[in-house]
Motif scaffolding. Structure first.
Motif, PDB file in Angstrom:
ATOM      1  N   HIS A 269      12.471  40.121  49.592  1.00  0.00           N
ATOM      2  CA  HIS A 269      11.586  39.717  49.101  1.00  0.00           C
ATOM      3  C   HIS A 269      11.793  38.244  48.609  1.00  0.00           C
ATOM      4  CE1 HIS A 269       7.625  39.674  46.888  1.00  0.00           C
ATOM      5  NE2 HIS A 269       8.299  38.864  45.803  1.00  0.00           N
ATOM      6  N   ASN A 270      12.931  37.987  48.047  1.00  0.00           N
ATOM      7  CA  ASN A 270      13.263  36.560  47.556  1.00  0.00           C
ATOM      8  C   ASN A 270      14.110  35.844  48.247  1.00  0.00           C
ATOM      9  OD1 ASN A 270      11.865  36.747  44.847  1.00  0.00           O
ATOM     10  ND2 ASN A 270      13.240  38.379  44.548  1.00  0.00           N
ATOM     11  N   PHE A 271      15.159  36.633  49.150  1.00  0.00           N
ATOM     12  CA  PHE A 271      16.096  35.783  49.904  1.00  0.00           C
ATOM     13  C   PHE A 271      15.998  36.595  51.398  1.00  0.00           C
ATOM     14  CE2 PHE A 271      17.489  35.558  45.472  1.00  0.00           C
ATOM     15  CZ  PHE A 271      17.483  34.242  45.260  1.00  0.00           C
ATOM     16  N   LYS A 272      15.322  36.130  52.358  1.00  0.00           N
ATOM     17  CA  LYS A 272      15.206  36.758  53.574  1.00  0.00           C
ATOM     18  C   LYS A 272      16.450  36.467  54.488  1.00  0.00           C
ATOM     19  CE  LYS A 272      10.038  36.767  53.904  1.00  0.00           C
ATOM     20  NZ  LYS A 272      10.025  38.311  53.705  1.00  0.00           N
ATOM     21  N   GLY A 273      16.738  37.115  55.254  1.00  0.00           N
ATOM     22  CA  GLY A 273      17.768  37.234  56.214  1.00  0.00           C
ATOM     23  C   GLY A 273      19.183  38.035  56.009  1.00  0.00           C
ATOM     24  N   TYR A 274      20.294  37.119  55.859  1.00  0.00           N
ATOM     25  CA  TYR A 274      21.503  37.872  55.693  1.00  0.00           C
ATOM     26  C   TYR A 274      22.033  37.872  54.112  1.00  0.00           C
ATOM     27  CZ  TYR A 274      21.399  37.757  60.731  1.00  0.00           C
ATOM     28  OH  TYR A 274      21.066  38.054  61.916  1.00  0.00           O
ATOM     29  N   ASP A 275      22.987  38.684  53.903  1.00  0.00           N
ATOM     30  CA  ASP A 275      23.577  38.963  52.803  1.00  0.00           C
ATOM     31  C   ASP A 275      24.633  37.945  52.382  1.00  0.00           C
ATOM     32  OD1 ASP A 275      24.219  40.117  50.356  1.00  0.00           O
ATOM     33  OD2 ASP A 275      24.899  42.282  51.429  1.00  0.00           O
ATOM     34  N   TRP A 276      25.208  37.909  51.292  1.00  0.00           N
ATOM     35  CA  TRP A 276      25.906  36.787  50.805  1.00  0.00           C
ATOM     36  C   TRP A 276      27.307  37.529  49.952  1.00  0.00           C
ATOM     37  CZ3 TRP A 276      20.964  37.470  49.303  1.00  0.00           C
ATOM     38  CH2 TRP A 276      20.728  38.346  48.308  1.00  0.00           C
ATOM     39  N   ILE A 277      28.164  36.526  50.042  1.00  0.00           N
ATOM     40  CA  ILE A 277      29.292  36.984  49.337  1.00  0.00           C
ATOM     41  C   ILE A 277      29.313  37.123  47.938  1.00  0.00           C
ATOM     42  CG2 ILE A 277      32.144  36.232  48.694  1.00  0.00           C
ATOM     43  CD1 ILE A 277      31.972  34.891  51.490  1.00  0.00           C
ATOM     44  N   LYS A 278      29.604  38.333  47.155  1.00  0.00           N
ATOM     45  CA  LYS A 278      29.257  38.847  45.998  1.00  0.00           C
ATOM     46  C   LYS A 278      30.243  37.716  44.977  1.00  0.00           C
ATOM     47  CE  LYS A 278      25.983  41.424  47.233  1.00  0.00           C
ATOM     48  NZ  LYS A 278      26.239  41.327  48.768  1.00  0.00           N
ATOM     49  N   LYS A 279      29.809  37.819  43.740  1.00  0.00           N
ATOM     50  CA  LYS A 279      30.526  37.202  42.552  1.00  0.00           C
ATOM     51  C   LYS A 279      31.861  38.046  42.454  1.00  0.00           C
ATOM     52  CE  LYS A 279      30.223  36.267  37.498  1.00  0.00           C
ATOM     53  NZ  LYS A 279      29.598  36.230  36.445  1.00  0.00           N
ATOM     54  N   ASN A 280      31.906  39.296  42.318  1.00  0.00           N
ATOM     55  CA  ASN A 280      33.201  39.785  42.118  1.00  0.00           C
ATOM     56  C   ASN A 280      34.323  39.465  43.308  1.00  0.00           C
ATOM     57  OD1 ASN A 280      32.176  41.627  44.094  1.00  0.00           O
ATOM     58  ND2 ASN A 280      32.153  43.319  42.699  1.00  0.00           N
ATOM     59  N   GLN A 281      33.640  39.415  44.474  1.00  0.00           N
ATOM     60  CA  GLN A 281      34.755  38.816  45.679  1.00  0.00           C
ATOM     61  C   GLN A 281      35.052  37.564  45.256  1.00  0.00           C
ATOM     62  OE1 GLN A 281      31.507  39.928  48.771  1.00  0.00           O
ATOM     63  NE2 GLN A 281      33.227  40.207  49.839  1.00  0.00           N
ATOM     64  N   ILE A 282      34.380  36.454  44.922  1.00  0.00           N
ATOM     65  CA  ILE A 282      34.563  35.163  44.577  1.00  0.00           C
ATOM     66  C   ILE A 282      35.673  35.404  43.527  1.00  0.00           C
ATOM     67  CG2 ILE A 282      34.130  32.938  43.865  1.00  0.00           C
ATOM     68  CD1 ILE A 282      31.469  33.442  45.136  1.00  0.00           C
ATOM     69  N   GLU A 283      35.542  36.135  42.372  1.00  0.00           N
ATOM     70  CA  GLU A 283      36.449  36.147  41.290  1.00  0.00           C
ATOM     71  C   GLU A 283      37.808  36.810  41.907  1.00  0.00           C
ATOM     72  OE1 GLU A 283      34.337  38.500  38.494  1.00  0.00           O
ATOM     73  OE2 GLU A 283      33.207  37.037  37.723  1.00  0.00           O
ATOM     74  N   TRP A 284      37.671  37.624  42.666  1.00  0.00           N
ATOM     75  CA  TRP A 284      39.109  38.249  43.406  1.00  0.00           C
ATOM     76  C   TRP A 284      39.756  37.070  43.974  1.00  0.00           C
ATOM     77  CZ3 TRP A 284      39.930  38.586  48.485  1.00  0.00           C
ATOM     78  CH2 TRP A 284      41.143  38.986  48.989  1.00  0.00           C
ATOM     79  N   PHE A 285      39.082  36.757  44.973  1.00  0.00           N
ATOM     80  CA  PHE A 285      39.756  35.376  45.987  1.00  0.00           C
ATOM     81  C   PHE A 285      40.433  34.495  44.731  1.00  0.00           C
ATOM     82  CE2 PHE A 285      39.016  31.088  46.752  1.00  0.00           C
ATOM     83  CZ  PHE A 285      39.988  30.727  47.665  1.00  0.00           C
ATOM     84  N   LYS A 286      39.685  33.847  43.793  1.00  0.00           N
ATOM     85  CA  LYS A 286      40.240  32.908  42.844  1.00  0.00           C
ATOM     86  C   LYS A 286      41.478  33.647  42.167  1.00  0.00           C
ATOM     87  CE  LYS A 286      37.528  30.029  40.769  1.00  0.00           C
ATOM     88  NZ  LYS A 286      36.334  29.313  40.093  1.00  0.00           N
ATOM     89  N   SER A 287      41.341  34.646  41.703  1.00  0.00           N
ATOM     90  CA  SER A 287      42.517  35.186  40.816  1.00  0.00           C
ATOM     91  C   SER A 287      43.819  35.613  41.698  1.00  0.00           C
ATOM     92  CB  SER A 287      42.063  36.576  40.080  1.00  0.00           C
ATOM     93  OG  SER A 287      41.702  37.403  40.982  1.00  0.00           O
ATOM     94  N   THR A 288      43.342  35.960  42.822  1.00  0.00           N
ATOM     95  CA  THR A 288      44.308  36.194  43.818  1.00  0.00           C
ATOM     96  C   THR A 288      45.169  34.988  44.273  1.00  0.00           C
ATOM     97  OG1 THR A 288      43.322  38.083  44.795  1.00  0.00           O
ATOM     98  CG2 THR A 288      44.999  37.009  46.135  1.00  0.00           C
ATOM     99  N   ALA A 289      44.303  33.816  44.615  1.00  0.00           N
ATOM    100  CA  ALA A 289      45.061  32.533  45.016  1.00  0.00           C
ATOM    101  C   ALA A 289      45.723  31.800  43.835  1.00  0.00           C
ATOM    102  CB  ALA A 289      43.744  31.664  45.362  1.00  0.00           C
ATOM    103  N   GLN A 290      45.103  31.926  42.659  1.00  0.00           N
ATOM    104  CA  GLN A 290      45.912  31.552  41.566  1.00  0.00           C
ATOM    105  C   GLN A 290      47.212  31.983  41.192  1.00  0.00           C
ATOM    106  OE1 GLN A 290      42.980  31.467  38.491  1.00  0.00           O
ATOM    107  NE2 GLN A 290      41.811  29.915  39.656  1.00  0.00           N
ATOM    108  N   GLY A 291      47.110  33.639  41.520  1.00  0.00           N
ATOM    109  CA  GLY A 291      48.541  34.350  41.341  1.00  0.00           C
ATOM    110  C   GLY A 291      49.499  33.882  42.358  1.00  0.00           C
ATOM    111  N   LEU A 292      49.262  33.586  43.655  1.00  0.00           N
ATOM    112  CA  LEU A 292      49.908  33.437  44.792  1.00  0.00           C
ATOM    113  C   LEU A 292      50.483  32.207  44.585  1.00  0.00           C
ATOM    114  CD1 LEU A 292      48.125  35.012  47.865  1.00  0.00           C
ATOM    115  CD2 LEU A 292      50.244  35.981  46.527  1.00  0.00           C
ATOM    116  N   LYS A 293      50.108  31.175  43.691  1.00  0.00           N
ATOM    117  CA  LYS A 293      50.612  29.835  43.820  1.00  0.00           C
ATOM    118  C   LYS A 293      52.093  29.714  43.338  1.00  0.00           C
ATOM    119  CE  LYS A 293      46.418  26.954  43.528  1.00  0.00           C
ATOM    120  NZ  LYS A 293      45.383  27.929  44.246  1.00  0.00           N
ATOM    121  N   LYS A 294      52.275  30.351  42.274  1.00  0.00           N
ATOM    122  CA  LYS A 294      53.654  30.379  41.857  1.00  0.00           C
ATOM    123  C   LYS A 294      54.574  30.810  42.878  1.00  0.00           C
ATOM    124  CE  LYS A 294      56.375  32.305  37.985  1.00  0.00           C
ATOM    125  NZ  LYS A 294      56.449  33.114  36.699  1.00  0.00           N
TER     126      LYS A 294
END
Length: 550
Positions: free
Chosen positions: A377-402
């Protein structure tokens, strides 16, 4: 007698408890529900021996027919041999099995299977205790007393069903039975075939990608293969197939991929979604095995994510079921990912530095971009990467930097997705390659592009829009290069092409870790097949570089 009964009861209870634990582990680790488990895995039961096989058929016009046999004696392989396409008929393979330690020396075990209309023993001189036994639909079994089996590896221990004239089984120890089962269905496109395993299930270790001694590492990104169950039909093929001739999509796609594997010799293959066409692949396992066989026989590691078509269709296997199967294959680096975040296939792959180093030189992030919008209704077409996926990516990337700080060179991070980010729509960005069709990115922007830039990812590449195959440069606010956003271009003939005579293609990323440089180019299926198309350096000294002038 009482002791024997007690012991038997204890054994049954222990086995039942173990089975529940295994199912619970699979359900919770890989998110495969019991209903999906039948389709996700064939009859893999370590330590079991198959003693008999039959086929039960049923018809909706005959109320007395049944496709189910006594469950206490027979295990049914949960694949309709007609793949649901029979108007009135269905049929299922059933097997009898025993624990190997419970098989007595006089018990009959299967040592060979074939399919045909005539007795395979006709005209062949054989031992009296190795006669062929007939079963329905042209199935013949060679059974002998266990004591006559030369070795335990001669006994059939698992049976599976695959479909189509081009079906293959890449699993170690498995062998296709050469002839399709004799069913009263028309056409050969999705004919049912048996695959059998002798001996114990083969164990394989997860491969570890590593930079070569010359400091180089090459990735092939194959997008949108769109494989089917059976050979499939081509769409928008170039050049057009002459009238009266049939273009089979899957053989042509697989030949293309196989040729480039042999010529380019990549160190890793990324399959970035829509490997299979859910609507034309009622048996996902057959389609998955066809592409996996290319990499397994060449001993090339591969990693997969899903697109919007992989699990599309009323009879398709779920993402979780497909990933469980893919994870079990040799040379697969694919992982279902954390259960608590959205999607299946959110994970990363580390490519280690050359030699015996334990440090990562490259990190590849792979994320599930899902399928269709949950809010049309509000966003036609395709799905999007969710907030918790982005949080997982950021925390994983930051954890791997060390951990990455121990690498003496310049570490680089890359990402792969299926559906493009909304930023791909910006036609003011400098780009190289062809922009042939509208960008079908999600209408809702969750800011994943900014998260990639914040964590130092230098390149993201997607699939989905088959005829788009450009790389666009997204910049920081100060105008400095921030992130390369690439398309792989569609590789499969089962998906659309069109748009002015599009030639299927595959993208490569060539890493030179000596210079922390990434060069990308494409190879095409038809035309100037040996040429590198749109070759360009997109990363230099570990940073995104400006678009090179022609």
């Amino acid at each position: 007698m009482t002791r024997r009964i007690v012991r038997t009861v204890c054994q049954v209870a222990a086995f039942a408890f173990f089975s529940l634990v295994v199912v619970y582990f699979i359900d919770n680790r890989y998110r495969v529900l019991p209903s999906a488990l039948h389709n996700a895995f064939p009859a893999h039961h370590p330590g079991l021996v198959v003693t008999d096989i039959t086929i039960a058929s049923c018809s909706s016009l005959n109320v007395f027919s049944s496709c189910k046999l006594d469950a206490d004696q027979w295990h049914r392989v949960e694949k309709d041999l007609y793949l649901g396409s029979g108007w009135v008929n269905s049929a299922y393979v059933h097997i009898k099995r025993k624990k190997e330690e419970e098989v007595l020396s006089d018990d009959q075990v299967i040592i060979d299977i074939t399919v045909g209309r005539l007795d395979p023993a006709q005209g062949v001189k054989g031992e009296a205790n190795e006669k062929w036994e007939s079963r329905p639909n042209g199935l013949w079994l060679k059974r002998v007393a266990k004591r006559h089996a030369k070795t335990s590896n001669q006994m059939v221990t698992s049976v599976d069903v695959l479909f189509g004239a081009d079906a293959v089984d890449p699993r170690e120890g498995w062998q296709m039975v050469g002839t399709p089962l004799l069913l009263d269905n028309s056409g050969e496109g999705q004919e049912a075939r048996l695959s059998i395993r002798r001996g114990k299930k083969a164990l394989h270790s997860r491969p570890i990608p590593r930079v070569n001694e010359n400091g180089r590492f090459k990735i092939m990104q194959a997008a949108d293969l769109h494989l089917s169950t059976g050979t499939g039909l081509c769409r928008d093929e170039m050049p057009p197939t002459p009238k009266g001739e049939k273009c089979e999509a899957d053989p042509r796609t697989l030949e293309f991929v196989g040729r480039l594997l042999d010529e380019e010799k990549p160190d890793l293959v990324i399959l970035s979604g829509d490997q299979i066409n859910g609507d034309t692949a009622p048996d996902a396992q057959t389609a998955i095995f066809k592409y996996a066989e290319l990499f397994i026989k060449r001993k090339i590691p591969f990693a997969t994510i899903f697109g919007n078509h992989d699990d599309e269709g009323k009879s398709s296997l779920t993402r979780a079921g497909q990933m469980s199967l893919i994870e079990s294959l040799p040379y697969s680096l694919s992982v279902a990912g954390p259960e608590e975040i959205d999607g299946v296939g959110n994970y990363y792959v580390e490519v280690l530095a050359r030699g015996s180093s334990k440090h990562s030189a490259l990190t590849l992030y792979l994320l599930d971009t899902h399928s269709y919008s949950p809010d049309e209704h509000n966003f036609k077409g395709y799905d999007w990467i969710k907030k918790n996926q982005i949080e997982w990516f950021k925390s994983t990337a930051q954890g791997l930097k060390k951990e990455h700080s121990g690498y003496t060179g310049i570490h680089m991070d890359l990402a792969f997705i299926h559906i493009p980010l909304p930023e791909y729509r910006d036609d003011k960005l400098p780009f190289k390659g062809q922009w042939r069709e509208g960008v079908t990115a999600p209408a809702f922007n969750t800011g994943f592009r900014d998260a990639l830039v914040d964590e130092g990812v230098v390149m993201v590449s997607c699939g989905h829009d088959h005829a788009n195959e450009y790389c666009a440069l997204s910049s920081h606010e100060d105008g400095k290069p921030a992130l390369w956003m690439c398309y792989a271009g569609g590789a499969g003939f089962g998906g659309y092409g069109g748009y002015g005579g599009y030639h299927r293609r595959i993208r490569f990323f060539e890493m030179d870790m000596n210079e922390a440089r990434i060069t990308t180019y494409k190879r095409i299926e038809y035309g100037d097949m040996e040429k590198r198309i749109d070759e360009q350096i997109i990363v230099d000294a570990g940073k995104p570089s400006r678009l090179q002038e022609e």
